[in-house]
Design an enzyme around this catalytic site. Structure first.
Site, PDB file in Angstrom:
ATOM      1  N   ASP A  55       3.570  -5.838  18.604  1.00  0.00           N
ATOM      2  CA  ASP A  55       3.033  -4.441  18.763  1.00  0.00           C
ATOM      3  C   ASP A  55       3.786  -3.786  19.942  1.00  0.00           C
ATOM      4  OD1 ASP A  55       1.812  -5.249  16.690  1.00  0.00           O
ATOM      5  OD2 ASP A  55      -0.189  -4.643  17.324  1.00  0.00           O
ATOM      6  N   CYS A  60     -39.557   9.074  16.162  1.00  0.00           N
ATOM      7  CA  CYS A  60     -39.715   8.214  15.128  1.00  0.00           C
ATOM      8  C   CYS A  60     -39.184   6.869  15.538  1.00  0.00           C
ATOM      9  CB  CYS A  60     -38.662   8.844  14.121  1.00  0.00           C
ATOM     10  SG  CYS A  60     -38.265   7.628  12.740  1.00  0.00           S
ATOM     11  N   LYS A  97      -3.531  -4.916 -12.188  1.00  0.00           N
ATOM     12  CA  LYS A  97      -3.648  -3.294 -12.103  1.00  0.00           C
ATOM     13  C   LYS A  97      -4.554  -2.915 -11.218  1.00  0.00           C
ATOM     14  CE  LYS A  97      -5.466  -0.278 -15.553  1.00  0.00           C
ATOM     15  NZ  LYS A  97      -6.179   0.673 -14.689  1.00  0.00           N
ATOM     16  N   GLU A 142       6.433  -4.336  21.690  1.00  0.00           N
ATOM     17  CA  GLU A 142       7.670  -4.106  21.614  1.00  0.00           C
ATOM     18  C   GLU A 142       7.984  -2.901  20.857  1.00  0.00           C
ATOM     19  OE1 GLU A 142      10.250  -8.233  21.846  1.00  0.00           O
ATOM     20  OE2 GLU A 142       8.520  -8.339  20.805  1.00  0.00           O
ATOM     21  N   TYR A 143       7.298  -2.880  19.707  1.00  0.00           N
ATOM     22  CA  TYR A 143       7.414  -1.728  18.715  1.00  0.00           C
ATOM     23  C   TYR A 143       7.072  -0.453  19.527  1.00  0.00           C
ATOM     24  CZ  TYR A 143       7.080   1.252  14.507  1.00  0.00           C
ATOM     25  OH  TYR A 143       7.074   2.155  13.855  1.00  0.00           O
ATOM     26  N   ASP A 151      -6.597  -0.712  -8.652  1.00  0.00           N
ATOM     27  CA  ASP A 151      -7.365   0.390  -8.714  1.00  0.00           C
ATOM     28  C   ASP A 151      -7.559   1.341  -7.860  1.00  0.00           C
ATOM     29  OD1 ASP A 151      -9.674   1.536 -10.127  1.00  0.00           O
ATOM     30  OD2 ASP A 151     -11.426   0.098  -9.420  1.00  0.00           O
ATOM     31  N   SER A 202      -1.404   7.562 -19.384  1.00  0.00           N
ATOM     32  CA  SER A 202      -2.284   6.519 -19.352  1.00  0.00           C
ATOM     33  C   SER A 202      -1.949   5.109 -19.924  1.00  0.00           C
ATOM     34  CB  SER A 202      -3.759   7.218 -19.345  1.00  0.00           C
ATOM     35  OG  SER A 202      -4.840   5.993 -19.462  1.00  0.00           O
ATOM     36  N   LEU A 203      -3.065   4.359 -19.677  1.00  0.00           N
ATOM     37  CA  LEU A 203      -2.742   2.958 -20.323  1.00  0.00           C
ATOM     38  C   LEU A 203      -3.973   2.626 -21.386  1.00  0.00           C
ATOM     39  CD1 LEU A 203      -1.766   0.596 -17.547  1.00  0.00           C
ATOM     40  CD2 LEU A 203      -0.147   1.427 -19.304  1.00  0.00           C
ATOM     41  N   GLU A 242       1.642  -7.884 -14.328  1.00  0.00           N
ATOM     42  CA  GLU A 242       1.253  -7.564 -12.924  1.00  0.00           C
ATOM     43  C   GLU A 242      -0.279  -6.970 -12.621  1.00  0.00           C
ATOM     44  OE1 GLU A 242       4.485  -4.720 -13.141  1.00  0.00           O
ATOM     45  OE2 GLU A 242       3.147  -3.099 -13.014  1.00  0.00           O
ATOM     46  N   CYS A 276     -40.656  11.606   6.467  1.00  0.00           N
ATOM     47  CA  CYS A 276     -40.013  10.274   6.688  1.00  0.00           C
ATOM     48  C   CYS A 276     -40.597   9.274   6.595  1.00  0.00           C
ATOM     49  CB  CYS A 276     -39.716  10.351   8.648  1.00  0.00           C
ATOM     50  SG  CYS A 276     -38.962   8.814   9.185  1.00  0.00           S
ATOM     51  N   TYR A 293       4.934   0.812  -9.331  1.00  0.00           N
ATOM     52  CA  TYR A 293       5.057   0.098 -10.692  1.00  0.00           C
ATOM     53  C   TYR A 293       5.791   0.810 -11.677  1.00  0.00           C
ATOM     54  CZ  TYR A 293       0.842   2.900 -11.382  1.00  0.00           C
ATOM     55  OH  TYR A 293      -0.125   4.056 -11.369  1.00  0.00           O
ATOM     56  N   CYS A 316     -41.838   7.277   9.988  1.00  0.00           N
ATOM     57  CA  CYS A 316     -42.888   7.767  10.971  1.00  0.00           C
ATOM     58  C   CYS A 316     -43.907   8.711  10.230  1.00  0.00           C
ATOM     59  CB  CYS A 316     -42.146   8.388  12.051  1.00  0.00           C
ATOM     60  SG  CYS A 316     -41.166   9.919  11.812  1.00  0.00           S
ATOM     61  N   GLU A 330       0.591   3.364  -7.378  1.00  0.00           N
ATOM     62  CA  GLU A 330      -0.876   3.456  -6.960  1.00  0.00           C
ATOM     63  C   GLU A 330      -1.137   3.409  -5.591  1.00  0.00           C
ATOM     64  OE1 GLU A 330      -2.335   3.619 -10.150  1.00  0.00           O
ATOM     65  OE2 GLU A 330      -4.576   3.285  -9.645  1.00  0.00           O
ATOM     66  N   LYS A 381      -8.250  -5.656 -19.120  1.00  0.00           N
ATOM     67  CA  LYS A 381      -9.363  -5.505 -18.201  1.00  0.00           C
ATOM     68  C   LYS A 381     -10.015  -6.659 -17.757  1.00  0.00           C
ATOM     69  CE  LYS A 381      -9.324  -1.010 -17.037  1.00  0.00           C
ATOM     70  NZ  LYS A 381     -10.519  -0.254 -17.251  1.00  0.00           N
ATOM     71  N   CYS A 391     -34.533  12.743   9.331  1.00  0.00           N
ATOM     72  CA  CYS A 391     -36.141  12.786   9.918  1.00  0.00           C
ATOM     73  C   CYS A 391     -35.783  13.266  11.280  1.00  0.00           C
ATOM     74  CB  CYS A 391     -36.649  11.400  10.034  1.00  0.00           C
ATOM     75  SG  CYS A 391     -37.704  11.402  11.300  1.00  0.00           S
TER      76      CYS A 391
HETATM   77  S1  IVH Z   1       2.136   1.482 -15.613  1.00  0.00           S
HETATM   78  C1  IVH Z   1       2.852   4.539 -18.681  1.00  0.00           C
HETATM   79  N1  IVH Z   1       1.009  -0.387 -13.668  1.00  0.00           N
HETATM   80  O1  IVH Z   1      -3.639   2.550 -14.313  1.00  0.00           O
HETATM   81  C2  IVH Z   1       2.059   3.631 -17.916  1.00  0.00           C
HETATM   82  N2  IVH Z   1      -0.148   1.350 -14.049  1.00  0.00           N
HETATM   83  O2  IVH Z   1      -5.180   3.041 -16.374  1.00  0.00           O
HETATM   84  C3  IVH Z   1       1.890   3.816 -16.530  1.00  0.00           C
HETATM   85  N3  IVH Z   1      -2.294   1.448 -12.646  1.00  0.00           N
HETATM   86  O3  IVH Z   1      -2.458   5.674 -14.704  1.00  0.00           O
HETATM   87  C4  IVH Z   1       1.035   3.234 -15.736  1.00  0.00           C
HETATM   88  N4  IVH Z   1      -1.878  -0.556 -11.756  1.00  0.00           N
HETATM   89  O4  IVH Z   1      -2.681   4.574 -12.487  1.00  0.00           O
HETATM   90  C5  IVH Z   1       0.763   0.640 -14.351  1.00  0.00           C
HETATM   91  N5  IVH Z   1       0.682  -2.132 -12.353  1.00  0.00           N
HETATM   92  C6  IVH Z   1       0.157  -1.029 -12.680  1.00  0.00           C
HETATM   93  C7  IVH Z   1      -0.801  -0.408 -12.574  1.00  0.00           C
HETATM   94  C8  IVH Z   1      -1.212   0.965 -13.142  1.00  0.00           C
HETATM   95  C9  IVH Z   1      -2.587   0.517 -11.763  1.00  0.00           C
HETATM   96  C10 IVH Z   1      -3.060   2.881 -13.301  1.00  0.00           C
HETATM   97  C11 IVH Z   1      -2.260   3.796 -13.137  1.00  0.00           C
HETATM   98  C12 IVH Z   1      -2.578   4.364 -14.497  1.00  0.00           C
HETATM   99  C13 IVH Z   1      -3.858   3.912 -15.010  1.00  0.00           C
HETATM  100  C14 IVH Z   1      -3.951   3.604 -16.259  1.00  0.00           C
END
Ligand code: IVH
Length: 684
Positions: A39, A437, A121, A41-42, A123, A87-88, A119, A414, A232, A417, A180, A320, A432
Site C-alpha cells: 500500500d 439514564c 446470482k 508503494e502504491y 444480490d 429481468s429473469l 454463474e 425509556c 454479467y 430508566c 451487479e 433460486k 431517551c
Molecule cells: S443476467 C436478461 N446474471 O438478477 C438477463 N443477472 O432477477 C439479465 N443478477 O436484473 C440478467 N446476478 O440484476 C444476470 N449473474 C447474473 C446475475 C444477474 C444477479 C440480477 C440482475 C437481474 C436480476 C433478475
C-alpha cells in the site's frame, strides 16, 4: 489552477506511465484481490502522479486521482437504456430447471445437449456502464428496465471499474456492459456498526446497503463505502461482436473488468445441475451474498433465436437457492437503549434453528419498520439469516393470526430508566433524552473506553456495569478518579487484575485528539468525522463554542454532523467534563493536524509570479507573501510564468506578458487567489 500552455513531452510520458501503472495495481488489488506492491508503494506512486498533475495540469480521463470529489447533485438525471434491461424468470427446483432445458430444446428444435453457462446470482443492484470510444461515458441504474438514473459520479468511485478500456486490439465505438453492484458481508457489517453508533438506521441486508450507497446524491458518501461490481451482461454494442456469453466474459476479463467469481460452462441439463450444486456448495465462502445461480444459453446466435418475453429472456433462468429461513413465534418485542439514547426495537423469538445456528432474537431496526411490516407480539414471523449476517424478520404470516396478537406502540418512556423520549423531525429514531439514564450512561462509558476510543483494556461491558452499580463510575471523569483500593474491594478484582486496570487507565491518558473526540460519543460523530475535526483543529479548546458555519466548509462534513458537533461544544456541561478530564491528567496529542498540515497544499503551490509596477505594499513584502503561500516569485517573465501581478505604472513586462499570453492580475486579485484556493490549509 492556471492553464499551462505546454506540457513537456517527457512529463506527459511520465504521467501516462504513472496512470497505467497505478491502474494496473488497482486492478490487481480490487479485481484480482492479489496485489503485487505494498500500500505504501502504491501511495508513493499516487502522490507523485498527483503532484505532476497539479503542476502541469495534464489530467488523463482515466487517472486514478479524479475518481472521487465531485460536488453533490440536486437530483439524478434520467437515462434511457438503448436495449431494455430485462429481468429473469425463476426456477425453484431441479424439476423446474429440467423443464427450462426441455423448453429451450423444443423451441430450438434441437435434440443434442445445449451449451449453457452457470454463474452466481449476485444480490445487489443492476447497473449499466456505457463506454464510448473506450471511455466510461455513463453509468445508470436499471430503473424500470427502460429508464434508469444517471449515477456516473458515484460509480466512478468503485475502483474495480475501469474508466478506460485497455486498448490492445480494437476498441468498440460503443458498448453497454451490465453487471451487479454489491457490498460484501464484511463491509456491510462495518457500515451497520458505524450507523448504529451514530444513531442512523441500519440496513436490513447488503442489497439495500448497496442500493442506498449508489442512489446517493453526494458521491463522497458512495466513495466511503466499499462496493464491488460483477459484470454479467451485454447491452447495445457498436464496432464489436461477440459469439457467446462465455466469449464476452473472456473479453471482459481480458479488459480487466470484474466478472463473476465462478463461471461454469455446462453441457446439457446434467452439466447445469452439477454446476449449480458446485456454486451452492461454495455459497457460504464467497464473502458476499448470492441468492442463486443464473443459467444462460451460451451461444449468442441461439439466444437471439430464442428471443425474449416482455420482461424476461427465454434463454436464461435464475435458480433460486433455498434461503436460510425459518418461521417462529415472536414472544416479545422490546426496546434496547444505545449510548446516544436511541431505542432500537428487537424481537424475542421462540428459539429456532436457521442454517445451523439457533436464533433467539433479532433487531427490528426501528419503529417505522414494525409498523410497515405490521409486526405484532404473538405473530408467526419468517426469519432470515443470510451469510453470517445477523438474522432479521422478513415478514409475518398474517394467515396464522389468532386475533390475540398484540400491537406494540412506539415507546413513550425509556425502557431502561422510564424517562421521557423524543422523536426528532425527519428521523426514524426514538431517543431517551434523560441524562441520567443508567443504560445510556453505561453504554457511553463502554464506548469511551472501547478499543477505538480511549482503549482502556479491561473496562468493557461487564466491568463498566459492575463499577457503575457500585457507584464507582457515573461518568468519564470518574474513571480517572478510580483507586486501586476501590477495585480491590470488588468481588471480581485481585491484586493483579486491579493493577492491570490501573495501568490501562494510566496508559490512556495521552490520547490522540481524533480518538478522544470519537470516544466522547457526540451524536453522528464516528471515527471518520472525528478525524476530520482533528485534521482541522489543532487543539481541543479550538473546538469550544465552534459554530456550524465554521464546520460546514470542511469537506465531507454534512450539516447534520456540523450541527451536532456545534451543539455538543455549546453545552457548558460538556466543556466542564473535558476540562475535568484535563485536570485529571489527560494530555491530548494531535498528530493528525500536523500530518494534514504537512500534506496540505499551499494556495499558490506550483505557481510562478512576476511583479511589475507599484503595488499597495512594498514589493519585497509581496514577494515574501507569495513564497510563504507556496508560490515562486521571479524577476524575469517567460512562458512558464503563471501570473504577472501588475501595479501602477507597469513596465515593459506588461507588453511581454501580453505577447506570451501570460495572465495579468492586480494585487487585489492576488490576495483573492490566496484566499479562494481550495488548498486553503485549514479545510480538508
Ligand atoms: S443476467 C436478461 N446474471 O438478477 C438477463 N443477472 O432477477 C439479465 N443478477 O436484473 C440478467 N446476478 O440484476 C444476470 N449473474 C447474473 C446475475 C444477474 C444477479 C440480477 C440482475 C437481474 C436480476 C433478475
Amino acid at each position: 489552477m492556471p492553464e499551462k500552455k505546454e506540457v513537456p513531452p517527457e512529463i506527459k510520458k511520465e504521467i501516462e506511465s504513472l496512470v497505467k501503472v497505478l491502474n494496473y495495481h488497482s486492478y490487481r488489488y480490487y479485481v484480482l484481490d492479489s496485489p503485487v506492491i505494498t500500500d505504501e508503494e502504491y501511495d508513493r506512486l499516487y502522490r507523485s502522479l498527483m503532484q505532476l498533475e497539479e503542476k502541469y495540469g495534464y489530467i488523463l480521463p482515466e487517472t486514478p486521482t479524479r475518481r472521487v470529489g465531485a460536488a453533490p447533485l440536486e437530483k439524478f438525471a434520467k437515462v434511457r437504456h438503448t436495449v431494455p434491461m430485462l429481468s429473469l424468470d425463476n426456477a425453484f427446483s431441479h424439476d423446474e430447471l429440467r423443464e427450462f432445458d426441455r423448453r429451450i430444446k423444443r423451441l430450438l428444435e434441437q435434440e443434442e445437449d445445449i451449451e449453457y453457462t452457470v454463474e452466481p446470482k449476485y444480490d445487489g443492484l443492476a447497473m449499466e456502464l456505457t463506454y464510448e470510444g473506450g471511455l466510461l461515458a455513463r453509468a445508470s441504474t436499471r430503473g424500470d428496465g427502460f429508464e434508469g438514473e444517471d449515477v456516473t459520479l458515484n460509480i466512478k468511485a468503485l475502483r474495480s471499474i475501469p474508466i478506460k478500456i485497455e486498448a490492445d486490439g480494437s476498441i468498440p465505438q460503443v458498448i453497454d456492459i451490465r453487471g451487479e453492484v454489491y457490498m460484501d458481508l464484511e463491509e456491510f457489517k462495518k457500515l451497520n456498526r458505524r450507523r448504529e453508533e451514530t444513531g442512523e438506521p441500519s440496513f436490513a441486508n447488503p442489497r439495500n446497503a448497496a442500493a442506498g450507497s449508489i442512489r446517493q446524491l453526494d458521491p463522497s458518501v458512495t466513495a466511503e463505502r466499499r462496493l464491488f461490481l460483477a459484470c454479467y451482461g451485454l447491452g447495445a454494442a457498436k464496432g464489436i461482436e461477440f459469439k457467446s456469453h462465455s466469449g464476452f466474459m473472456d473479453w471482459l476479463r481480458g479488459k480487466r473488468f470484474p466478472v463473476p467469481a465462478m463461471l461454469e460452462k455446462a453441457k446439457g441439463i446434467d452439466g447445469v445441475l452439477k454446476a449449480v450444486g458446485k456454486i451452492e456448495q461454495k455459497r457460504e465462502s464467497f464473502g458476499f451474498e448470492i441468492d442463486g445461480a443464473v443459467i444462460k444459453v451460451d451461444d449468442f446466435g441461439l439466444q437471439q433465436k430464442l428471443g425474449s418475453k416482455t420482461r424476461e429472456p427465454r434463454w436464461a433462468i435464475a435458480y433460486k437457492f433455498a434461503a436460510h429461513q425459518a418461521s417462529t413465534k415472536i414472544k416479545d418485542i422490546r426496546g434496547s437503549v444505545g449510548r446516544t439514547g436511541v431505542i432500537t426495537p428487537y424481537a424475542v423469538f421462540e428459539p429456532v434453528r436457521i442454517g445451523g445456528v439457533t436464533v433467539t432474537k433479532s433487531t427490528l431496526h426501528n419503529w417505522d419498520e414494525i409498523k410497515r411490516k405490521d409486526i405484532r407480539i404473538g405473530d408467526t414471523a419468517v426469519v432470515e439469516r443470510a451469510g453470517d449476517v445477523i438474522p432479521h424478520v422478513l415478514m409475518v404470516i398474517k394467515e396464522k393470526r389468532t386475533g390475540r396478537e398484540k400491537e406494540v406502540p412506539m415507546p413513550e418512556r425509556c425502557p431502561a430508566c422510564g424517562g421521557e423520549v423524543v422523536r426528532e423531525e425527519g428521523e426514524v429514531a426514538v431517543r431517551c433524552v434523560s441524562l441520567s439514564c443508567p443504560v445510556q450512561v453505561q453504554e457511553k462509558i463502554i464506548h469511551f473506553s472501547g478499543r477505538n476510543g480511549m482503549d482502556i483494556e479491561g473496562l468493557g461491558e461487564k466491568n463498566v456495569e459492575l463499577l457503575y452499580t457500585k457507584g464507582l463510575i457515573k461518568n468519564f471523569e470518574d474513571i480517572y478518579r478510580l483507586k486501586k483500593e476501590d477495585l480491590l474491594n470488588l468481588p471480581r478484582f485481585a491484586q493483579k487484575s486491579a493493577s492491570n486496570m490501573m495501568e490501562a487507565i494510566e496508559r490512556s491518558k495521552t490520547p490522540a485528539l481524533a480518538r478522544f473526540l470519537y470516544s466522547l460519543g457526540i451524536p453522528h460523530v464516528g471515527e471518520y468525522a472525528a478525524r476530520l475535526l482533528a485534521k482541522n483543529f489543532s487543539r481541543l479548546e479550538d473546538l469550544y463554542h465552534v459554530t456550524p458555519e465554521r464546520l460546514r466548509p470542511i469537506k465531507h462534513m454534512g450539516d447534520k454532523i456540523a450541527n451536532s458537533i456545534s451543539a455538543f461544544f455549546r453545552d457548558g456541561k460538556n466543556i466542564k467534563t473535558m476540562e475535568t478530564l484535563k485536570q485529571a491528567g489527560l494530555r491530548i496529542q494531535n498528530p493528525d493536524f500536523k500530518a494534514a498540515k504537512k500534506q496540505a497544499k499551499l494556495p499558490l503551490e506550483g505557481m510562478t509570479f512576476v511583479i511589475t509596477g507599484t503595488l499597495p505594499a512594498p514589493r519585497k513584502e509581496v514577494e515574501e507573501k507569495i513564497e510563504a503561500e507556496g508560490g515562486h516569485a521571479s524577476s524575469a517573465i517567460s512562458g512558464s510564468t503563471d501570473y504577472l501581478v501588475a501595479g501602477e505604472k507597469p513596465g515593459s513586462k506588461l507588453d511581454k506578458a501580453q505577447e506570451l499570453g501570460v495572465k495579468t492580475i492586480s494585487y487585489e486579485e492576488l490576495l483573492k487567489l490566496i484566499k479562494a484556493s481550495p488548498g486553503n490549509p485549514t479545510l480538508f
